[in-house]
Write a protein that holds these residues in place. Sequence first.
Motif, PDB file in Angstrom:
ATOM      1  N   GLY A 169       0.821  -1.208   0.000  1.00 41.47           N
ATOM      2  CA  GLY A 169       0.000   0.000   0.000  1.00 41.47           C
ATOM      3  C   GLY A 169       0.857   1.262   0.000  1.00 41.47           C
ATOM      4  N   VAL A 170       1.953   1.220   0.719  1.00 41.94           N
ATOM      5  CA  VAL A 170       2.840   2.386   0.751  1.00 41.94           C
ATOM      6  C   VAL A 170       3.563   2.541  -0.594  1.00 41.94           C
ATOM      7  CG1 VAL A 170       4.921   3.314   1.857  1.00 41.94           C
ATOM      8  CG2 VAL A 170       3.028   2.462   3.239  1.00 41.94           C
ATOM      9  N   ARG A 171       3.927   1.414  -1.203  1.00 40.48           N
ATOM     10  CA  ARG A 171       4.513   1.496  -2.560  1.00 40.48           C
ATOM     11  C   ARG A 171       3.504   2.092  -3.538  1.00 40.48           C
ATOM     12  NH1 ARG A 171       6.567  -3.725  -1.322  1.00 40.48           N
ATOM     13  NH2 ARG A 171       8.723  -3.526  -0.652  1.00 40.48           N
ATOM     14  N   SER A 181      -5.428  -8.875  -4.428  1.00 40.15           N
ATOM     15  CA  SER A 181      -4.030  -8.657  -4.026  1.00 40.15           C
ATOM     16  C   SER A 181      -3.372  -9.959  -3.593  1.00 40.15           C
ATOM     17  CB  SER A 181      -3.959  -7.677  -2.857  1.00 40.15           C
ATOM     18  OG  SER A 181      -4.331  -6.403  -3.271  1.00 40.15           O
ATOM     19  N   PRO A 182      -2.059 -10.093  -3.835  1.00 42.24           N
ATOM     20  CA  PRO A 182      -1.357 -11.286  -3.347  1.00 42.24           C
ATOM     21  C   PRO A 182      -1.196 -11.250  -1.830  1.00 42.24           C
ATOM     22  CG  PRO A 182       0.172  -9.769  -4.434  1.00 42.24           C
ATOM     23  CD  PRO A 182      -1.203  -9.176  -4.575  1.00 42.24           C
ATOM     24  N   PRO A 183      -0.929 -12.412  -1.231  1.00 40.20           N
ATOM     25  CA  PRO A 183      -0.683 -12.422   0.222  1.00 40.20           C
ATOM     26  C   PRO A 183       0.550 -11.589   0.567  1.00 40.20           C
ATOM     27  CG  PRO A 183      -0.769 -14.654  -0.684  1.00 40.20           C
ATOM     28  CD  PRO A 183      -0.796 -13.725  -1.846  1.00 40.20           C
ATOM     29  N   GLU A 184       0.528 -10.982   1.730  1.00 39.76           N
ATOM     30  CA  GLU A 184       1.736 -10.312   2.234  1.00 39.76           C
ATOM     31  C   GLU A 184       1.659 -10.268   3.755  1.00 39.76           C
ATOM     32  OE1 GLU A 184       2.258  -5.924   1.810  1.00 39.76           O
ATOM     33  OE2 GLU A 184       0.459  -6.031   0.576  1.00 39.76           O
ATOM     34  N   PRO A 185       2.834 -10.369   4.407  1.00 40.22           N
ATOM     35  CA  PRO A 185       2.813 -10.420   5.871  1.00 40.22           C
ATOM     36  C   PRO A 185       2.515  -9.070   6.515  1.00 40.22           C
ATOM     37  CG  PRO A 185       5.056 -10.657   5.041  1.00 40.22           C
ATOM     38  CD  PRO A 185       4.170 -10.566   3.852  1.00 40.22           C
ATOM     39  N   LEU A 186       1.997  -9.147   7.733  1.00 36.96           N
ATOM     40  CA  LEU A 186       1.751  -7.945   8.524  1.00 36.96           C
ATOM     41  C   LEU A 186       3.110  -7.298   8.826  1.00 36.96           C
ATOM     42  CD1 LEU A 186      -0.667  -8.032  11.563  1.00 36.96           C
ATOM     43  CD2 LEU A 186       1.320  -6.579  11.515  1.00 36.96           C
ATOM     44  N   PRO A 187       3.316  -6.020   8.468  1.00 34.03           N
ATOM     45  CA  PRO A 187       4.643  -5.429   8.644  1.00 34.03           C
ATOM     46  C   PRO A 187       4.925  -4.931  10.059  1.00 34.03           C
ATOM     47  CG  PRO A 187       3.201  -3.891   7.499  1.00 34.03           C
ATOM     48  CD  PRO A 187       2.376  -5.124   7.784  1.00 34.03           C
ATOM     49  N   THR A 188       6.176  -5.022  10.457  1.00 37.23           N
ATOM     50  CA  THR A 188       6.578  -4.367  11.702  1.00 37.23           C
ATOM     51  C   THR A 188       6.770  -2.878  11.419  1.00 37.23           C
ATOM     52  OG1 THR A 188       8.938  -4.652  11.278  1.00 37.23           O
ATOM     53  CG2 THR A 188       7.832  -6.416  12.502  1.00 37.23           C
ATOM     54  N   LEU A 189       6.784  -2.101  12.482  1.00 36.64           N
ATOM     55  CA  LEU A 189       7.084  -0.664  12.332  1.00 36.64           C
ATOM     56  C   LEU A 189       8.481  -0.494  11.740  1.00 36.64           C
ATOM     57  CD1 LEU A 189       6.621   2.381  12.821  1.00 36.64           C
ATOM     58  CD2 LEU A 189       7.354   2.008  15.198  1.00 36.64           C
ATOM     59  N   ALA A 190       9.427  -1.294  12.198  1.00 34.94           N
ATOM     60  CA  ALA A 190      10.815  -1.180  11.712  1.00 34.94           C
ATOM     61  C   ALA A 190      10.886  -1.437  10.206  1.00 34.94           C
ATOM     62  CB  ALA A 190      11.709  -2.157  12.479  1.00 34.94           C
ATOM     63  N   GLU A 191      10.197  -2.471   9.730  1.00 36.00           N
ATOM     64  CA  GLU A 191      10.192  -2.762   8.275  1.00 36.00           C
ATOM     65  C   GLU A 191       9.573  -1.606   7.497  1.00 36.00           C
ATOM     66  OE1 GLU A 191       9.698  -7.637   8.403  1.00 36.00           O
ATOM     67  OE2 GLU A 191       7.916  -6.366   8.454  1.00 36.00           O
ATOM     68  N   LEU A 195       9.459   1.568   8.341  1.00 35.38           N
ATOM     69  CA  LEU A 195      10.351   2.742   8.325  1.00 35.38           C
ATOM     70  C   LEU A 195      11.444   2.574   7.276  1.00 35.38           C
ATOM     71  CD1 LEU A 195      10.729   3.527  12.139  1.00 35.38           C
ATOM     72  CD2 LEU A 195       9.181   4.599  10.496  1.00 35.38           C
ATOM     73  N   THR A 196      11.940   1.341   7.125  1.00 36.29           N
ATOM     74  CA  THR A 196      12.961   1.072   6.105  1.00 36.29           C
ATOM     75  C   THR A 196      12.407   1.381   4.719  1.00 36.29           C
ATOM     76  OG1 THR A 196      13.938  -0.625   7.491  1.00 36.29           O
ATOM     77  CG2 THR A 196      14.466  -0.743   5.150  1.00 36.29           C
ATOM     78  N   LEU A 197      11.186   0.941   4.461  1.00 31.90           N
ATOM     79  CA  LEU A 197      10.571   1.203   3.151  1.00 31.90           C
ATOM     80  C   LEU A 197      10.350   2.706   2.941  1.00 31.90           C
ATOM     81  CD1 LEU A 197       9.280   0.203   0.513  1.00 31.90           C
ATOM     82  CD2 LEU A 197       7.104   0.045   1.747  1.00 31.90           C
ATOM     83  N   LEU A 198       9.846   3.380   3.964  1.00 32.50           N
ATOM     84  CA  LEU A 198       9.597   4.826   3.841  1.00 32.50           C
ATOM     85  C   LEU A 198      10.897   5.573   3.563  1.00 32.50           C
ATOM     86  CD1 LEU A 198       7.013   5.203   6.751  1.00 32.50           C
ATOM     87  CD2 LEU A 198       6.521   5.518   4.322  1.00 32.50           C
TER      88      LEU A 198
END
Length: 241
Positions: free
Chosen positions: A26-28, A88-98, A100-103
């Motif tokens: 979603g952020v992408r 949408s394809p499956p995707e795991p629930l993200p951590t806050l840390a993950e 922030l890396t993407l952002l």
Amino acid sequence: MRATDIPRVIGHRGVRKLAPENSLSGVREAARQGVRWVELDVTLLGDGTPVIHHDDDLARLCGRPQPLRNLSLADLPRIDIGSHYRDSPPEPLPTLAEMLTLLDELDMGLNLEVKDHGEDPRYVIQQIVPVLERFDPERLIVSSFSAEQLRQCHLLVPDLRRGFLTARLPPDWPLLLDRLGIYSIHYRWQALKESTLSLLKASGYPVICWTVNNKKAGERLLAQGVTALITDDPQPFARYL
Ligand code: G3P
Ligand code: MG
């Protein structure tokens, strides 16, 4: 950060109308749409790991009523928060840390809403703040409906920008907002009177409205001087991106 540094359009839970909410995909998608900041919710797992998730359980997004307090970091790879959204394809629930890396990779800003699911506010803030330390504070506002979470945040990291989430200002708001060291007011747009907006602006607060999915209302709010709209769908507001 000056109010002018906040973009006029912020994607709600990423871009909730166009992709799975509170997800990496979603952020992408928000970035593809030209959105520069997103609003995301943060909640704790039972082991204290901050994850990007709105509810206190998995019922709505995963179809099973499992409370987050019964989960730990090791459980995340098998939790699919993608498939509930259209095809949408499956995707795991993200951590806050993950997240922030993407952002960081996408050079995006974040309005992080800390959820209040009844845990001790001090504990919640203590778990979240260390993860935020590596993120550029110029691209971050932490918001909450909980005055106690905001107070704990003020005590622990006074310099972190804090947003007061509300649908109604309490009578003692000037004193309260001052005591909490509030940076911005995040107002439910349907409840925001023009007189209240004028008062808040005169007091120097950026005003951010949620969740604005009506084009006409959004344009009116921006014309009245609202700093930014949080929206599920940035497309009607493309000219403000
Ligand atoms: O941060 C604004 C908005 O997201 C608050 O409501 O329930 O969508 O998190 P909710
Ligand atoms: Mg939210």
